[in-house]
Scaffold this motif. Structure first.
Motif, PDB file in Angstrom:
ATOM      1  N   SER A 155       0.854  -1.188   0.000  1.00 55.38           N
ATOM      2  CA  SER A 155       0.000   0.000   0.000  1.00 55.38           C
ATOM      3  C   SER A 155       0.890   1.239   0.000  1.00 55.38           C
ATOM      4  CB  SER A 155      -0.889   0.033   1.249  1.00 55.38           C
ATOM      5  OG  SER A 155      -1.445  -1.234   1.521  1.00 55.38           O
ATOM      6  N   HIS A 156       0.287   2.401  -0.259  1.00 53.18           N
ATOM      7  CA  HIS A 156       1.073   3.627  -0.119  1.00 53.18           C
ATOM      8  C   HIS A 156       0.459   4.518   0.943  1.00 53.18           C
ATOM      9  CE1 HIS A 156      -1.577   6.471  -2.420  1.00 53.18           C
ATOM     10  NE2 HIS A 156      -1.905   5.400  -3.100  1.00 53.18           N
ATOM     11  N   ASP A 197      -7.202   7.448   0.467  1.00 46.86           N
ATOM     12  CA  ASP A 197      -6.340   6.960  -0.603  1.00 46.86           C
ATOM     13  C   ASP A 197      -4.912   7.288  -0.197  1.00 46.86           C
ATOM     14  OD1 ASP A 197      -4.991   6.332  -2.938  1.00 46.86           O
ATOM     15  OD2 ASP A 197      -5.862   7.945  -4.119  1.00 46.86           O
ATOM     16  N   ASP A 198      -4.161   6.354   0.340  1.00 50.62           N
ATOM     17  CA  ASP A 198      -4.434   4.935   0.339  1.00 50.62           C
ATOM     18  C   ASP A 198      -4.276   4.358   1.743  1.00 50.62           C
ATOM     19  OD1 ASP A 198      -4.886   2.376  -0.824  1.00 50.62           O
ATOM     20  OD2 ASP A 198      -2.760   2.041  -0.981  1.00 50.62           O
ATOM     21  N   GLU A 243       3.679   7.321  -4.196  1.00 43.39           N
ATOM     22  CA  GLU A 243       2.842   6.778  -5.266  1.00 43.39           C
ATOM     23  C   GLU A 243       2.107   7.886  -6.013  1.00 43.39           C
ATOM     24  OE1 GLU A 243      -0.661   5.223  -7.336  1.00 43.39           O
ATOM     25  OE2 GLU A 243      -0.634   6.628  -5.653  1.00 43.39           O
ATOM     26  N   SER A 280      -1.357  -5.397  -5.015  1.00 44.96           N
ATOM     27  CA  SER A 280      -1.170  -3.954  -5.025  1.00 44.96           C
ATOM     28  C   SER A 280      -2.430  -3.384  -4.401  1.00 44.96           C
ATOM     29  CB  SER A 280      -0.994  -3.452  -6.465  1.00 44.96           C
ATOM     30  OG  SER A 280      -1.088  -2.054  -6.523  1.00 44.96           O
ATOM     31  N   ASP A 291      -4.594  -0.818  -3.463  1.00 49.43           N
ATOM     32  CA  ASP A 291      -4.912   0.582  -3.712  1.00 49.43           C
ATOM     33  C   ASP A 291      -6.402   0.689  -4.035  1.00 49.43           C
ATOM     34  OD1 ASP A 291      -4.589   3.303  -4.028  1.00 49.43           O
ATOM     35  OD2 ASP A 291      -2.889   3.132  -5.398  1.00 49.43           O
ATOM     36  N   ASN A 329     -10.065   2.002  -5.760  1.00 51.80           N
ATOM     37  CA  ASN A 329     -10.691   2.211  -7.060  1.00 51.80           C
ATOM     38  C   ASN A 329     -11.741   3.320  -6.901  1.00 51.80           C
ATOM     39  OD1 ASN A 329     -12.051   1.817  -9.656  1.00 51.80           O
ATOM     40  ND2 ASN A 329     -11.090  -0.200  -9.694  1.00 51.80           N
ATOM     41  N   THR A 385      -5.164  -1.214 -14.597  1.00 49.55           N
ATOM     42  CA  THR A 385      -5.442   0.207 -14.375  1.00 49.55           C
ATOM     43  C   THR A 385      -4.946   0.954 -15.609  1.00 49.55           C
ATOM     44  OG1 THR A 385      -3.358   0.423 -13.140  1.00 49.55           O
ATOM     45  CG2 THR A 385      -5.366   0.047 -11.877  1.00 49.55           C
ATOM     46  N   THR A 437      -1.144   2.661 -10.282  1.00 49.70           N
ATOM     47  CA  THR A 437      -0.850   2.208  -8.923  1.00 49.70           C
ATOM     48  C   THR A 437       0.602   1.711  -8.899  1.00 49.70           C
ATOM     49  OG1 THR A 437      -1.521  -0.083  -9.324  1.00 49.70           O
ATOM     50  CG2 THR A 437      -3.258   1.469  -8.660  1.00 49.70           C
ATOM     51  N   ASP A 454      -4.235  -5.521  -8.652  1.00 52.84           N
ATOM     52  CA  ASP A 454      -4.761  -4.473  -7.769  1.00 52.84           C
ATOM     53  C   ASP A 454      -6.010  -4.971  -7.066  1.00 52.84           C
ATOM     54  OD1 ASP A 454      -3.228  -1.845  -8.116  1.00 52.84           O
ATOM     55  OD2 ASP A 454      -3.522  -2.469 -10.194  1.00 52.84           O
TER      56      ASP A 454
END
Length: 463
Positions: free
Chosen positions: A95-96, A259-260, A290, A336, A338, A340, A369, A414, A428
């Motif tokens: 994650s970021h 986010d995120d 990110e 990943s 993240d 949507n 993505t 992402t 993702d």
């Protein structure tokens, strides 16, 4: 059954009390960690309470060991060593923890018309007008001339002052702003915060800007700062308000930075709550940068993932080779994690409804993505998509698929492609948000809980 399941709250198995209780701590985490550095400190604090120790304190790692790594106070990695040989792969959830915001410029402070302002430079993709005329708090770190480091937060306490970017009143805006395109209603150089209006009492002929000097006096008194110290500082302006329940039924959460950090929190909790020793070594990786392309030494385009994975291999095996690293990465799985975009009925025209994510329909599996012709994407292969689909169905996870808008509408990226570039099987997987990248993003409590459940079973069952 040939058709997709109903949305989340219609599932008989949903435990509303458990979902709501889980989200209470999530809201606290958003308030405690509004910047990357703050979120890293928060993650370390709860990791240590759950038995994780710094990796460098363990010369040899064995199955069940819990360790963490910290990279420049902006990345944190938690790992639980699994039963299988580490070269057979790891399970990463990445994650970021950076979010769109307003940064101070390196030389920010000036005075004009007996007002002291600070100049800024926005970070990440924002609608600039959304950041005007709201209360902002200042978070950051400064290294003083003598090398002393000071952490600074102004605007979060009940009695703290806040900052704001003043907008133009509607009575005078018709021509000046009304003829601008939406993206320039407020221009980048107009994102400036008011910091003071009272002049200094000092009597010195060399001091020409009395209000600016008074602001510097306040900073010097509180933190020992002088004007040049802004050069070696990182100051970020974020919304001063706290995470809140949204709606009469309290089913949604509104907050800055989801986010995120919605994925950061759920992946953090998932690894903390692991039952027993996982088959594959489990890794929660909270990354930085990110929102600006995963660049820099704390972004996914650095080799930090390879660095800490190499160190894990060495501490598990007692030796290391580059081939061991390549094997481990190539045999690994990753989510990943993240967000949507949830379809909003007010703006549903930007989505293709049959392939759009919705609130309360569970976690979103996003095969690709990117934008338009799938540029800058990972695009997971069918075999890996099946393995994730099978994992979710087998464990009764409420999930959906999603796409980031109509084909030619826009899109986004992402960290998935950077994980895939080193050979890790990646897709993702994260919840959907309304008003993404705004100062007040909206999420579903049910989706948050299903995200946590997904990451937990990924660590426990994915082989």
């Amino acid at each position: 059954m040939l058709l997709k399941k109903e949305n989340g709250w219609k599932q008989e198995s949903v435990d509303k009390v458990r979902v709501f209780d889980f989200c209470k701590e999530y809201k606290i985490s958003l308030d405690k960690g509004k910047t990357e550095r703050e979120y890293v400190r928060y993650a370390i604090e709860i990791a240590e309470k759950n038995g994780f120790v710094k990796a460098e304190t363990k010369e040899q790692l064995v199955p069940g060991d819990k360790v963490f790594y910290v990279n420049r106070e902006k990345n944190v990695v938690l790992a639980v060593i699994g039963e299988n040989p580490i070269t057979e792969g790891l399970n990463y959830v990445v994650s970021h923890i950076d979010s769109p915001r307003i940064d101070l410029k390196q030389n920010p402070l000036y005075e004009e018309l007996e007002l002291a302002y600070m100049k800024t430079h926005y970070y990440g993709g924002i609608k600039k007008y959304q950041w005007a005329s709201i209360p902002l708090s200042l978070h950051g770190v400064v290294i003083l001339a003598n090398g002393e480091k000071k952490d600074i937060i102004i605007g979060e306490g009940e009695d703290d002052p806040v900052f704001t970017i003043p907008d133009l009143l509607p009575h005078l805006a018709a021509k000046f702003q009304g003829e601008r395109k939406t993206g320039e209603v407020i221009k980048g150089e107009e994102l400036q915060i008011i910091v003071g209006t009272i002049p200094t009492k000092i009597k010195n002929s060399d001091v020409k800007e009395l209000i600016k000097y008074a602001v510097l006096e306040e900073l010097n008194k509180a933190y020992g700062m002088i004007e040049e110290d802004f050069i070696s500082a990182e100051f970020q302006l974020v919304p001063a308000f706290k995470a809140k329940d949204v709606g009469l039924d309290r089913s949604l959460i509104g907050a800055y930075g989801q986010d995120d950090r919605i994925c950061a929190y759920t992946s953090l909790k998932a690894i903390l709550d692991l039952d027993g020793i996982p088959k594959k070594t489990a890794v929660t990786f909270l990354a930085d940068k990110e929102e600006t392309g995963s660049n820099g030494s704390t972004g996914l385009q650095s080799n930090y993932l390879e660095y800490f994975t190499s160190d894990l291999i060495n501490r598990v095996k007692g030796n290391y080779s580059d081939l061991d690293l390549r094997k481990a990465l190539w045999n690994s799985n990753a989510l990943s994690s993240d967000v949507n975009a949830a379809m909003d009925p007010i703006f549903k025209g930007v989505h293709e409804a049959q392939n759009a994510a919705k609130l309360n329909y569970g976690i979103v599996v996003t095969k690709f993505t990117g934008s338009r012709g799938k540029s800058s994407t990972n695009d997971a292969d069918a075999e890996y998509v099946w393995s994730i689909r099978n994992l979710l169905n087998k464990n009764g996870i409420i999930w959906q698929t999603g796409e980031l808008g109509r084909v030619d509408e826009g899109g986004g990226g992402t960290v998935a492609m950077f994980l895939a570039q080193v050979g890790i099987k990646t897709i993702d997987v994260g919840p959907a948000l309304l008003a993404m990248h705004s100062p007040f993003e909206v999420s579903s409590k049910l989706d948050i809980y299903e995200t946590y459940r997904t990451y937990k079973v990924f660590f426990e069952d994915m082989v």
